[in-house]
Scaffold this active site. Structure first.
Site, short mmCIF file in Angstrom:
data_model
loop_
_atom_site.label_atom_id
_atom_site.label_comp_id
_atom_site.label_asym_id
_atom_site.label_seq_id
_atom_site.Cartn_x
_atom_site.Cartn_y
_atom_site.Cartn_z
N ASP A 54 66.98 12.04 11.34
CA ASP A 54 68.33 12.12 11.92
C ASP A 54 69.26 11.10 11.26
O ASP A 54 70.47 11.19 11.37
CB ASP A 54 68.25 11.79 13.42
CG ASP A 54 68.61 12.98 14.29
OD1 ASP A 54 69.16 13.96 13.75
OD2 ASP A 54 68.34 12.92 15.51
N GLN A 100 65.64 14.32 20.75
CA GLN A 100 66.89 15.00 21.09
C GLN A 100 67.70 14.15 22.08
O GLN A 100 67.19 13.75 23.12
CB GLN A 100 66.57 16.38 21.69
CG GLN A 100 67.80 17.23 21.98
CD GLN A 100 68.56 17.61 20.71
OE1 GLN A 100 67.98 18.00 19.71
NE2 GLN A 100 69.89 17.49 20.76
N LYS A 104 66.50 24.36 16.09
CA LYS A 104 65.84 23.55 15.06
C LYS A 104 64.46 24.12 14.76
O LYS A 104 64.06 24.24 13.59
CB LYS A 104 65.75 22.09 15.52
CG LYS A 104 67.09 21.39 15.47
CD LYS A 104 67.14 20.07 16.23
CE LYS A 104 68.57 19.54 16.27
NZ LYS A 104 68.77 18.40 17.14
#
Ligand code: NDP
Length: 285
Positions: free
Chosen positions: A120, A97, A53
């Site tokens: 997200d 995460q 990322k």
């Protein structure tokens, strides 16, 4: 005739090139999109996703901040970190995460992220807006799947889509997005009786299970579009999908490979959401 392979790598590269131009324009207006990623612990897969990322942000011109904390971090400390990022005007997107250590409640963490920085797309407000069809950040993997199907040039409307898997991050949201695209959607899971008889009716088959090669040619209707979300490491160390690619490509009309299919789209859609967040939060277009 063997299926045409839908290359997520190529589609992702096209989208990233366009995003890079967007970022250049935003910078000319004084805005640098910023993404903060919080990584807790040493899980090798999570470390590798976070590295991917950060690298993708760098290549696109997005400012990336990786916040690494060890497993002993308490839930309160994590929530305070999120509060700081919520208030930080240089950060437009926040991602924690997953998975989290067992002593931290995932829901409490997701709920703490400002919905307008939740790139997200996991916050209940974004999930709710997605189901209603209102403005929201779409979850990255499901959004990437829809883009891949569209880029194959095939219509989704009117097709029977069968999604195998009902997780909150893939199965359920991709089913909702397919419905919004006017597919007729069936959702299969571990309790589905006679999976094959259902999958053989699918014009679009999305496999999001996490079982290597569970979908063989005998599960697929001739001419179907097959999207393989699964990422499984087998004994030889090789990464394979949920679909037996070699067998199914002889039956399907379009198929995504693993690796190089859905995977590259997930990070790309995260970049897209981050650029979108920077525009929304600064009102710069
Ligand atoms: P989960 O483990 O959360 O969900 C798996 C789903 O598969 C569940 O709904 C489960 O049913 C269902 N399932 C399990 N066994 C069967 C079976 N025999 N028949 C039918 N359904 C079954 O996984 P995720 O959704 O998080 O991920 C799925 C896969 O996608 C994984 O391989 C993951 O690594 C990959 N992935 C890839 C991404 C990418 O960017 N490429 C991103 C995210 C995930 P039940 O609900 O009944 O238990």
């Amino acid at each position: 005739m063997p299926a045409q392979v839908i290359s997520g790598k190529e589609v992702a590269a096209d989208i990233r090139a366009a995003l890079k131009e967007d970022v250049t324009q935003l910078k000319q207006q004084g805005v640098t999109p910023g993404l903060a990623v919080i990584l807790i612990g040493e899980d090798p897969a999570s470390q590798s996703y976070v590295r991917g990322k950060a690298k993708a942000c760098e290549e696109t011109g997005i400012y990336s901040r990786v916040i690494r904390r060890d497993e002993s971090l308490t839930q309160d400390e994590l929530l305070s970190e999120i509060e700081r990022l919520n208030a930080d005007s240089s950060i437009h997107g926040i991602l924690v995460q997953l998975p989290l250590p067992k002593h931290i409640n995932e829901k409490a963490v997701i709920d703490a992220i400002r919905p307008d920085k939740d790139v997200d797309g996991f916050h209940p407000i974004n999930v709710g807006n997605m189901i209603i069809g209102d403005e929201c950040y779409l979850p990255c993997t499901p959004h990437g799947i829809i883009e891949l199907i569209k880029r194959s040039g095939q219509n989704i409307a009117g097709k029977h889509a069968v999604v195998i898997g009902r997780s909150n991050i893939v199965g359920k949201p991709v089913s909702m997005l397919l419905l919004q695209e006017n597919a007729t959607v069936s959702i299969a899971h571990s309790r589905t009786a006679d999976l094959g008889s259902l999958t053989r009716q699918a014009d679009i088959l999305v496999a999001a299970v996490g079982r290597p090669h569970m979908i063989g040619a005998e599960h697929v209707k001739p001419g179907a579009i097959v999207i393989d979300v699964g990422v499984n490491r087998i004994a030889s160390g090789k990464l394979v999908g949920d679909v037996d690619f070699e067998a199914v490509k002889e039956v399907a009309s379009y198929i995504t490979p693993v690796p190089g299919g859905v995977g590259p789209m997930t990070i790309t859609m995260l970049l897209k959401n981050t650029v979108e967040a920077a525009k929304r939060l600064t009102a710069v277009q």
